[in-house]
Design an enzyme around this catalytic site. Structure first.
Site, PDB file in Angstrom:
ATOM      1  N   SER A   1       0.833  -1.200   0.000  1.00 10.71           N
ATOM      2  CA  SER A   1       0.000   0.000   0.000  1.00 10.71           C
ATOM      3  C   SER A   1       0.868   1.251   0.000  1.00 10.71           C
ATOM      4  O   SER A   1       1.618   1.505   0.948  1.00 10.71           O
ATOM      5  CB  SER A   1      -0.911   0.009   1.231  1.00 10.71           C
ATOM      6  OG  SER A   1      -1.430   1.312   1.404  1.00 10.71           O
TER       7      SER A   1
ATOM      8  N   HIS B   1      -1.009  -1.306  -4.463  1.00  2.96           N
ATOM      9  CA  HIS B   1      -2.284  -0.957  -3.817  1.00  2.96           C
ATOM     10  C   HIS B   1      -2.367   0.551  -3.593  1.00  2.96           C
ATOM     11  O   HIS B   1      -1.500   1.147  -2.952  1.00  2.96           O
ATOM     12  CB  HIS B   1      -2.378  -1.697  -2.477  1.00  2.96           C
ATOM     13  CG  HIS B   1      -3.689  -1.571  -1.783  1.00  2.96           C
ATOM     14  ND1 HIS B   1      -4.777  -2.383  -2.061  1.00  2.96           N
ATOM     15  CD2 HIS B   1      -4.106  -0.724  -0.813  1.00  2.96           C
ATOM     16  CE1 HIS B   1      -5.790  -2.052  -1.283  1.00  2.96           C
ATOM     17  NE2 HIS B   1      -5.412  -1.039  -0.506  1.00  2.96           N
TER      18      HIS B   1
ATOM     19  N   ASP C   1      -4.666   3.492  -2.042  1.00  2.00           N
ATOM     20  CA  ASP C   1      -5.778   3.820  -1.154  1.00  2.00           C
ATOM     21  C   ASP C   1      -6.300   5.203  -1.493  1.00  2.00           C
ATOM     22  O   ASP C   1      -5.650   6.211  -1.202  1.00  2.00           O
ATOM     23  CB  ASP C   1      -5.305   3.774   0.303  1.00  2.00           C
ATOM     24  CG  ASP C   1      -5.074   2.357   0.764  1.00  2.00           C
ATOM     25  OD1 ASP C   1      -6.016   1.543   0.650  1.00  2.00           O
ATOM     26  OD2 ASP C   1      -3.956   2.045   1.213  1.00  2.00           O
TER      27      ASP C   1
ATOM     28  N   MET D   1      -8.734   8.070  -0.758  1.00  2.00           N
ATOM     29  CA  MET D   1      -9.573   8.567   0.350  1.00  2.00           C
ATOM     30  C   MET D   1     -10.000   9.996   0.055  1.00  2.00           C
ATOM     31  O   MET D   1      -9.180  10.808  -0.392  1.00  2.00           O
ATOM     32  CB  MET D   1      -8.767   8.537   1.652  1.00  2.00           C
ATOM     33  CG  MET D   1      -8.211   7.165   1.982  1.00  2.00           C
ATOM     34  SD  MET D   1      -7.329   7.186   3.543  1.00  2.00           S
ATOM     35  CE  MET D   1      -6.782   5.482   3.640  1.00  2.00           C
TER      36      MET D   1
ATOM     37  N   HIS E   1      -8.190   0.928  -4.350  1.00  2.00           N
ATOM     38  CA  HIS E   1      -9.142   0.736  -3.254  1.00  2.00           C
ATOM     39  C   HIS E   1      -9.838   2.072  -3.006  1.00  2.00           C
ATOM     40  O   HIS E   1      -9.255   2.980  -2.432  1.00  2.00           O
ATOM     41  CB  HIS E   1      -8.335   0.258  -2.032  1.00  2.00           C
ATOM     42  CG  HIS E   1      -9.151   0.046  -0.799  1.00  2.00           C
ATOM     43  ND1 HIS E   1      -8.571  -0.211   0.428  1.00  2.00           N
ATOM     44  CD2 HIS E   1     -10.492   0.042  -0.598  1.00  2.00           C
ATOM     45  CE1 HIS E   1      -9.514  -0.352   1.332  1.00  2.00           C
ATOM     46  NE2 HIS E   1     -10.692  -0.204   0.748  1.00  2.00           N
TER      47      HIS E   1
ATOM     48  N   MET F   1     -12.043   4.460  -1.234  1.00  2.00           N
ATOM     49  CA  MET F   1     -12.735   4.765   0.035  1.00  2.00           C
ATOM     50  C   MET F   1     -13.312   6.172  -0.117  1.00  2.00           C
ATOM     51  O   MET F   1     -12.788   7.147   0.444  1.00  2.00           O
ATOM     52  CB  MET F   1     -11.745   4.684   1.196  1.00  2.00           C
ATOM     53  CG  MET F   1     -11.382   3.256   1.560  1.00  2.00           C
ATOM     54  SD  MET F   1      -9.880   3.140   2.535  1.00  2.00           S
ATOM     55  CE  MET F   1      -8.676   3.160   1.219  1.00  2.00           C
TER      56      MET F   1
ATOM     57  N   MET G   1     -11.386  -5.852   5.167  1.00  5.10           N
ATOM     58  CA  MET G   1     -10.605  -4.868   5.913  1.00  5.10           C
ATOM     59  C   MET G   1     -10.417  -5.362   7.342  1.00  5.10           C
ATOM     60  O   MET G   1     -11.384  -5.596   8.070  1.00  5.10           O
ATOM     61  CB  MET G   1     -11.316  -3.527   5.909  1.00  5.10           C
ATOM     62  CG  MET G   1     -11.291  -2.915   4.523  1.00  5.10           C
ATOM     63  SD  MET G   1     -10.791  -1.198   4.512  1.00  5.10           S
ATOM     64  CE  MET G   1      -9.212  -1.219   5.296  1.00  5.10           C
TER      65      MET G   1
ATOM     66  N   PHE H   1      -6.519   5.003   7.760  1.00  7.19           N
ATOM     67  CA  PHE H   1      -5.124   5.259   8.145  1.00  7.19           C
ATOM     68  C   PHE H   1      -4.295   3.979   8.072  1.00  7.19           C
ATOM     69  O   PHE H   1      -4.815   2.887   8.315  1.00  7.19           O
ATOM     70  CB  PHE H   1      -5.069   5.808   9.580  1.00  7.19           C
ATOM     71  CG  PHE H   1      -5.898   7.040   9.750  1.00  7.19           C
ATOM     72  CD1 PHE H   1      -5.417   8.289   9.348  1.00  7.19           C
ATOM     73  CD2 PHE H   1      -7.192   6.957  10.256  1.00  7.19           C
ATOM     74  CE1 PHE H   1      -6.205   9.428   9.476  1.00  7.19           C
ATOM     75  CE2 PHE H   1      -7.988   8.095  10.371  1.00  7.19           C
ATOM     76  CZ  PHE H   1      -7.489   9.335   9.983  1.00  7.19           C
TER      77      PHE H   1
ATOM     78  N   GLY I   1      -0.934   1.815   9.629  1.00  4.82           N
ATOM     79  CA  GLY I   1      -0.302   1.640  10.935  1.00  4.82           C
ATOM     80  C   GLY I   1      -1.238   1.254  12.074  1.00  4.82           C
ATOM     81  O   GLY I   1      -0.892   1.406  13.237  1.00  4.82           O
TER      82      GLY I   1
ATOM     83  N   ASP J   1      -6.626  -6.529   4.190  1.00  5.65           N
ATOM     84  CA  ASP J   1      -6.013  -5.195   4.170  1.00  5.65           C
ATOM     85  C   ASP J   1      -6.101  -4.556   5.549  1.00  5.65           C
ATOM     86  O   ASP J   1      -7.191  -4.307   6.056  1.00  5.65           O
ATOM     87  CB  ASP J   1      -6.773  -4.341   3.134  1.00  5.65           C
ATOM     88  CG  ASP J   1      -6.180  -2.957   2.947  1.00  5.65           C
ATOM     89  OD1 ASP J   1      -5.122  -2.660   3.516  1.00  5.65           O
ATOM     90  OD2 ASP J   1      -6.809  -2.165   2.212  1.00  5.65           O
ATOM     91  N   GLY J   2      -4.923  -4.268   6.125  1.00  3.12           N
ATOM     92  CA  GLY J   2      -4.875  -3.546   7.395  1.00  3.12           C
ATOM     93  C   GLY J   2      -4.158  -4.327   8.474  1.00  3.12           C
ATOM     94  O   GLY J   2      -4.566  -5.434   8.823  1.00  3.12           O
ATOM     95  N   GLY J   3      -3.041  -3.781   8.945  1.00  2.25           N
ATOM     96  CA  GLY J   3      -2.316  -4.425  10.042  1.00  2.25           C
ATOM     97  C   GLY J   3      -1.641  -5.728   9.657  1.00  2.25           C
ATOM     98  O   GLY J   3      -1.369  -6.570  10.511  1.00  2.25           O
TER      99      GLY J   3
ATOM    100  N   GLY K   1       1.078  -1.974   4.251  1.00  6.00           N
ATOM    101  CA  GLY K   1       1.653  -0.643   4.099  1.00  6.00           C
ATOM    102  C   GLY K   1       2.831  -0.412   5.016  1.00  6.00           C
ATOM    103  O   GLY K   1       3.991  -0.525   4.623  1.00  6.00           O
ATOM    104  N   SER K   2       2.548  -0.112   6.275  1.00 11.26           N
ATOM    105  CA  SER K   2       3.624   0.303   7.183  1.00 11.26           C
ATOM    106  C   SER K   2       4.686  -0.796   7.358  1.00 11.26           C
ATOM    107  O   SER K   2       5.874  -0.488   7.405  1.00 11.26           O
ATOM    108  CB  SER K   2       3.057   0.741   8.529  1.00 11.26           C
ATOM    109  OG  SER K   2       2.104  -0.163   8.984  1.00 11.26           O
TER     110      SER K   2
HETATM  111  C1  DX5 Z   1      -6.474   1.593   5.345  1.00 13.18           C
HETATM  112  C2  DX5 Z   1      -5.937   1.163   4.012  1.00 13.18           C
HETATM  113  C3  DX5 Z   1      -4.846   0.129   4.059  1.00 13.18           C
HETATM  114  C4  DX5 Z   1      -3.678   0.548   4.886  1.00 13.18           C
HETATM  115  C5  DX5 Z   1      -2.696  -0.555   5.073  1.00 13.18           C
HETATM  116  O1  DX5 Z   1      -7.585   2.402   5.175  1.00 13.18           O
HETATM  117  O2  DX5 Z   1      -6.956   0.625   3.200  1.00 13.18           O
HETATM  118  O3  DX5 Z   1      -4.456  -0.217   2.747  1.00 13.18           O
HETATM  119  O4  DX5 Z   1      -3.010   1.624   4.341  1.00 13.18           O
HETATM  120  O5  DX5 Z   1      -1.665  -0.079   5.872  1.00 13.18           O
HETATM  121  P1  DX5 Z   1      -1.111  -0.920   7.101  1.00 13.18           P
HETATM  122  O6  DX5 Z   1      -0.514  -2.168   6.513  1.00 13.18           O
HETATM  123  O7  DX5 Z   1      -0.085  -0.018   7.720  1.00 13.18           O
HETATM  124  O8  DX5 Z   1      -2.250  -1.226   8.003  1.00 13.18           O
HETATM  125 ZN    ZN Z   2      -6.406  -0.342   1.211  1.00 12.94          ZN
END
Ligand code: DX5
Ligand code: ZN
Length: 223
Positions: free
Chosen positions: A16, A41, A43, A45, A74, A76, A145, A151, A153, A181-183, A203-204
């Site tokens: 991401s 990926h 995001d 927003m 993605h 959002m 998700m 966000f 992280g 997706d996420g964490g 992502g992070s």
């Molecule tokens: C959150 C995003 C994710 C996110 C993933 O709204 O859709 O793609 O950036 O980042 P990490 O892996 O840091 O949770």
């Molecule tokens: Zn995403």
């Protein structure tokens, strides 16, 4: 061709860009491609559906030449149909929309397909997977998700593992990818894979230590 969802299929990694260096976005796309990513990926927003703002279609268009990998967009956002058209034109390959942001899901998924793009549906942690039952025939990807969107992280929400398992059963034998997706990091990736996911968005974890470790991080997640 999209791989079938089963644990013997190769796990795909979709880094991401939300955690990349925004001042060097084109370069980051190039480096993460060379490091072995399968998808990129993005995001998107809009500050309405989620409380954050990221990339518009012009940014996506400007980074498109830096990689031949599929752009996994993605969305959002609100105004979903308008955004589908704009991001399709900007270079998206897979467009994933949120079940929670669209009134006429069937119509919006058909719009994505009519533009020659792969169609995905994303579910926030509180959305039940039964909403997929009448649209399975229109899907190329389901994105679960494992954090509340907005966000990078955040911590992986473990209750989503049962949802992944249930969706894996629903889509068994169908040509639909199952993305989480996420964490997602070294500690949670294997749980998602064991539950049935075949695409990991991260992502992070991938970006936090800089470009020298991108390739190592991607291979850690593939394990
Ligand atoms: C959150 C995003 C994710 C996110 C993933 O709204 O859709 O793609 O950036 O980042 P990490 O892996 O840091 O949770
Ligand atoms: Zn995403």
């Amino acid at each position: 061709m999209i791989q079938r969802n089963n644990n013997s299929a190769k796990v795909k990694i979709s880094p991401s860009l939300l955690s990349a260096d925004f001042a060097l976005l084109g370069q980051e796309v190039k480096l993460i491609t060379e490091a072995g990513a399968d998808y990129i990926h993005l995001d998107i927003m809009d500050g309405h559906f989620v409380p954050n703002l990221t990339f518009g279609p012009d940014i996506v268009k400007s980074i498109r030449p830096y990689s031949n990998l599929p752009f996994d967009v993605h969305l959002m956002t609100e105004n979903v149909d308008e955004n589908i058209k704009n991001f399709a034109q900007a270079g998206a390959d897979i467009i994933t929309i949120h079940a929670e942001s669209v009134t006429h899901l069937d119509r919006s998924l058909n719009l994505i397909r009519s533009l020659g793009k792969k169609a995905g549906i994303a579910l926030v942690p509180s959305t039940h997977e039964n909403c997929l039952d009448h649209i399975l025939g229109l899907l190329d990807l389901v994105l679960v998700m494992s954090v509340n969107p907005g966000f990078c992280g955040q911590k992986f929400i473990h209750s989503q593992l049962n949802k992944i398992k249930s969706i894996a059963t629903k889509i068994a034998g169908k040509n639909i990818e199952l993305s989480v997706d996420g964490g997602v990091n070294e500690a949670t990736a294997h749980l998602a894979i064991e539950a049935g996911a075949n695409v990991l968005v991260s992502g992070s974890y991938i970006f936090q230590d800089g470009p020298d470790s991108y390739s190592h991080k991607i291979s850690q997640l593939q394990k």
